[in-house]
Design a protein around this motif. Structure first.
Motif, PDB file in Angstrom:
ATOM      1  N   LEU A  43      -4.419  14.643  -2.746  1.00  0.00           N
ATOM      2  CA  LEU A  43      -3.864  14.057  -1.441  1.00  0.00           C
ATOM      3  C   LEU A  43      -3.942  12.514  -1.467  1.00  0.00           C
ATOM      4  N   VAL A  44      -3.175  11.768  -1.149  1.00  0.00           N
ATOM      5  CA  VAL A  44      -3.266  10.280  -0.965  1.00  0.00           C
ATOM      6  C   VAL A  44      -3.308   9.740   0.326  1.00  0.00           C
ATOM      7  N   GLU A  45      -4.340   9.011   0.617  1.00  0.00           N
ATOM      8  CA  GLU A  45      -4.549   8.527   1.791  1.00  0.00           C
ATOM      9  C   GLU A  45      -4.534   6.856   1.861  1.00  0.00           C
ATOM     10  N   ILE A  46      -4.122   6.022   3.073  1.00  0.00           N
ATOM     11  CA  ILE A  46      -4.133   4.816   3.141  1.00  0.00           C
ATOM     12  C   ILE A  46      -4.874   4.487   4.462  1.00  0.00           C
ATOM     13  N   THR A  47      -5.962   3.509   4.233  1.00  0.00           N
ATOM     14  CA  THR A  47      -6.683   3.191   5.399  1.00  0.00           C
ATOM     15  C   THR A  47      -6.442   1.676   5.625  1.00  0.00           C
ATOM     16  N   GLY A  48      -6.521   1.640   7.204  1.00  0.00           N
ATOM     17  CA  GLY A  48      -6.101   0.218   7.498  1.00  0.00           C
ATOM     18  C   GLY A  48      -4.794  -0.189   7.963  1.00  0.00           C
ATOM     19  N   LEU A  49      -3.932   0.986   7.626  1.00  0.00           N
ATOM     20  CA  LEU A  49      -2.385   0.589   7.933  1.00  0.00           C
ATOM     21  C   LEU A  49      -2.433   0.382   9.437  1.00  0.00           C
ATOM     22  N   GLU A  50      -1.353  -0.500   9.830  1.00  0.00           N
ATOM     23  CA  GLU A  50      -0.928  -0.843  11.170  1.00  0.00           C
ATOM     24  C   GLU A  50      -0.062   0.446  11.644  1.00  0.00           C
ATOM     25  N   ASP A  51       0.579   1.361  11.020  1.00  0.00           N
ATOM     26  CA  ASP A  51       1.287   2.368  11.398  1.00  0.00           C
ATOM     27  C   ASP A  51       0.603   3.805  10.735  1.00  0.00           C
ATOM     28  N   PRO A  52      -0.366   4.319  11.400  1.00  0.00           N
ATOM     29  CA  PRO A  52      -1.191   5.400  10.987  1.00  0.00           C
ATOM     30  C   PRO A  52      -0.320   6.477  10.678  1.00  0.00           C
ATOM     31  N   TRP A  53       0.566   6.874  11.141  1.00  0.00           N
ATOM     32  CA  TRP A  53       1.252   8.086  10.900  1.00  0.00           C
ATOM     33  C   TRP A  53       1.497   8.285   9.343  1.00  0.00           C
TER      34      TRP A  53
ATOM     35  N   VAL B 132      -7.801  -5.705  -5.752  1.00  0.00           N
ATOM     36  CA  VAL B 132      -9.084  -6.594  -5.983  1.00  0.00           C
ATOM     37  C   VAL B 132     -10.351  -5.648  -6.394  1.00  0.00           C
ATOM     38  N   GLU B 133     -10.045  -4.147  -6.056  1.00  0.00           N
ATOM     39  CA  GLU B 133     -11.071  -3.196  -6.680  1.00  0.00           C
ATOM     40  C   GLU B 133     -10.249  -2.013  -6.985  1.00  0.00           C
ATOM     41  N   VAL B 134     -10.741  -1.592  -7.985  1.00  0.00           N
ATOM     42  CA  VAL B 134     -10.537  -0.013  -8.381  1.00  0.00           C
ATOM     43  C   VAL B 134     -11.770   0.867  -8.554  1.00  0.00           C
ATOM     44  N   GLN B 135     -11.910   1.647  -7.738  1.00  0.00           N
ATOM     45  CA  GLN B 135     -13.054   2.879  -7.920  1.00  0.00           C
ATOM     46  C   GLN B 135     -12.581   4.052  -8.622  1.00  0.00           C
ATOM     47  N   SER B 136     -12.883   4.000  -9.719  1.00  0.00           N
ATOM     48  CA  SER B 136     -12.467   5.446 -10.485  1.00  0.00           C
ATOM     49  C   SER B 136     -13.358   5.570 -11.837  1.00  0.00           C
TER      50      SER B 136
ATOM     51  N   ALA C 256       0.953  -1.006   0.051  1.00  0.00           N
ATOM     52  CA  ALA C 256      -0.060   0.315   0.181  1.00  0.00           C
ATOM     53  C   ALA C 256       0.731   1.181   0.002  1.00  0.00           C
ATOM     54  N   ARG C 257       2.012   1.372   0.729  1.00  0.00           N
ATOM     55  CA  ARG C 257       2.811   2.339   0.983  1.00  0.00           C
ATOM     56  C   ARG C 257       3.659   2.597  -0.493  1.00  0.00           C
ATOM     57  N   LEU C 258       3.931   1.421  -1.195  1.00  0.00           N
ATOM     58  CA  LEU C 258       4.446   1.648  -2.512  1.00  0.00           C
ATOM     59  C   LEU C 258       3.532   1.981  -3.578  1.00  0.00           C
ATOM     60  N   LEU C 259       2.350   1.751  -3.410  1.00  0.00           N
ATOM     61  CA  LEU C 259       1.434   2.238  -4.585  1.00  0.00           C
ATOM     62  C   LEU C 259       1.271   3.561  -4.294  1.00  0.00           C
ATOM     63  N   ALA C 260       0.961   4.115  -2.905  1.00  0.00           N
ATOM     64  CA  ALA C 260       0.740   5.465  -2.613  1.00  0.00           C
ATOM     65  C   ALA C 260       1.944   6.370  -3.173  1.00  0.00           C
TER      66      ALA C 260
ATOM     67  N   GLU D 195      -6.701  -9.766   4.202  1.00  0.00           N
ATOM     68  CA  GLU D 195      -6.911  -8.631   4.847  1.00  0.00           C
ATOM     69  C   GLU D 195      -6.561  -7.643   3.751  1.00  0.00           C
ATOM     70  N   THR D 196      -7.024  -6.268   3.898  1.00  0.00           N
ATOM     71  CA  THR D 196      -7.237  -5.294   2.607  1.00  0.00           C
ATOM     72  C   THR D 196      -6.458  -4.064   3.297  1.00  0.00           C
ATOM     73  N   ARG D 197      -6.091  -3.245   2.543  1.00  0.00           N
ATOM     74  CA  ARG D 197      -5.845  -1.728   2.573  1.00  0.00           C
ATOM     75  C   ARG D 197      -6.449  -1.155   1.366  1.00  0.00           C
ATOM     76  N   THR D 198      -6.849   0.070   1.853  1.00  0.00           N
ATOM     77  CA  THR D 198      -7.399   1.045   0.741  1.00  0.00           C
ATOM     78  C   THR D 198      -6.340   2.019   0.492  1.00  0.00           C
ATOM     79  N   VAL D 199      -5.930   2.534  -0.719  1.00  0.00           N
ATOM     80  CA  VAL D 199      -5.233   3.809  -1.160  1.00  0.00           C
ATOM     81  C   VAL D 199      -6.266   4.736  -1.939  1.00  0.00           C
ATOM     82  N   ARG D 200      -6.434   5.816  -1.324  1.00  0.00           N
ATOM     83  CA  ARG D 200      -7.437   6.691  -1.767  1.00  0.00           C
ATOM     84  C   ARG D 200      -6.571   7.816  -2.444  1.00  0.00           C
TER      85      ARG D 200
END
Length: 162
Positions: A147-157, A104-108, A37-41, A135-140
């Protein structure tokens, strides 16, 4: 002092421990999925910045089957990777660290694509859902601001601002 035999035994034990421990560490979703997820962001930000720098529309297109993504020019030509010669492509199964990660999903509004304007802004709000081991993580990315955000991270910083 140590004999050569003692050093070889210690080296063999360290090798066995590493060969068992390293795959077990990377099989944990909080390591593999969070890293993907971090790499995609980070790649989204890279392409966004390149669109602004070169003043040309660019996009990320996600592969059918969810195995990765690639950077493209507006005309569909592949974007050159800044890190090596060749196209800007991520294939999860080609990288041992990310084996098993899937988009698994791209909403665009553009289907399987996230585009950036010549000013480096996101052309539309979009989200990409990554999955690994249940498990899933969402990159918005937000339209306009980019602005790029990731939800579901273990490290919310990391959520606060890429």
């Amino acid at each position: 002092g140590f004999t050569i035999l003692e050093l070889l035994i210690i080296l063999a034990l360290l090798t066995i421990t590493a060969s068992v421990g390293i795959p077990a560490y990377f099989a944990r979703p909080e390591v593999t999925l969070d890293s993907a997820a971090r790499l995609l962001a980070s790649d989204m930000r890279e392409i966004q910045n390149r669109a602004a720098l070169y003043r040309t529309p660019l996009s990320l297109e996600f592969a059918t089957g969810g195995g990765g993504y690639s950077g493209l020019h507006a005309n569909g030509d592949p974007l050159t990777s800044p890190y090596e010669d060749g196209p800007y492509v991520r294939v999860y199964d080609a990288d041992a660290v990310f084996q098993g990660v899937r988009v698994v999903e791209v909403q665009s509004p553009e289907g399987d694509r996230v585009s950036f304007t010549p000013r480096g802004l996101s052309a539309a709000t979009a989200s990409v859902v990554l999955s690994f081991d249940g498990e899933t993580r969402t990159v918005r990315i937000r339209k306009g601001s980019g602005l790029v955000e990731i939800t579901g991270l273990e490290d919310p910083w990391f959520d606060a601002g890429l």
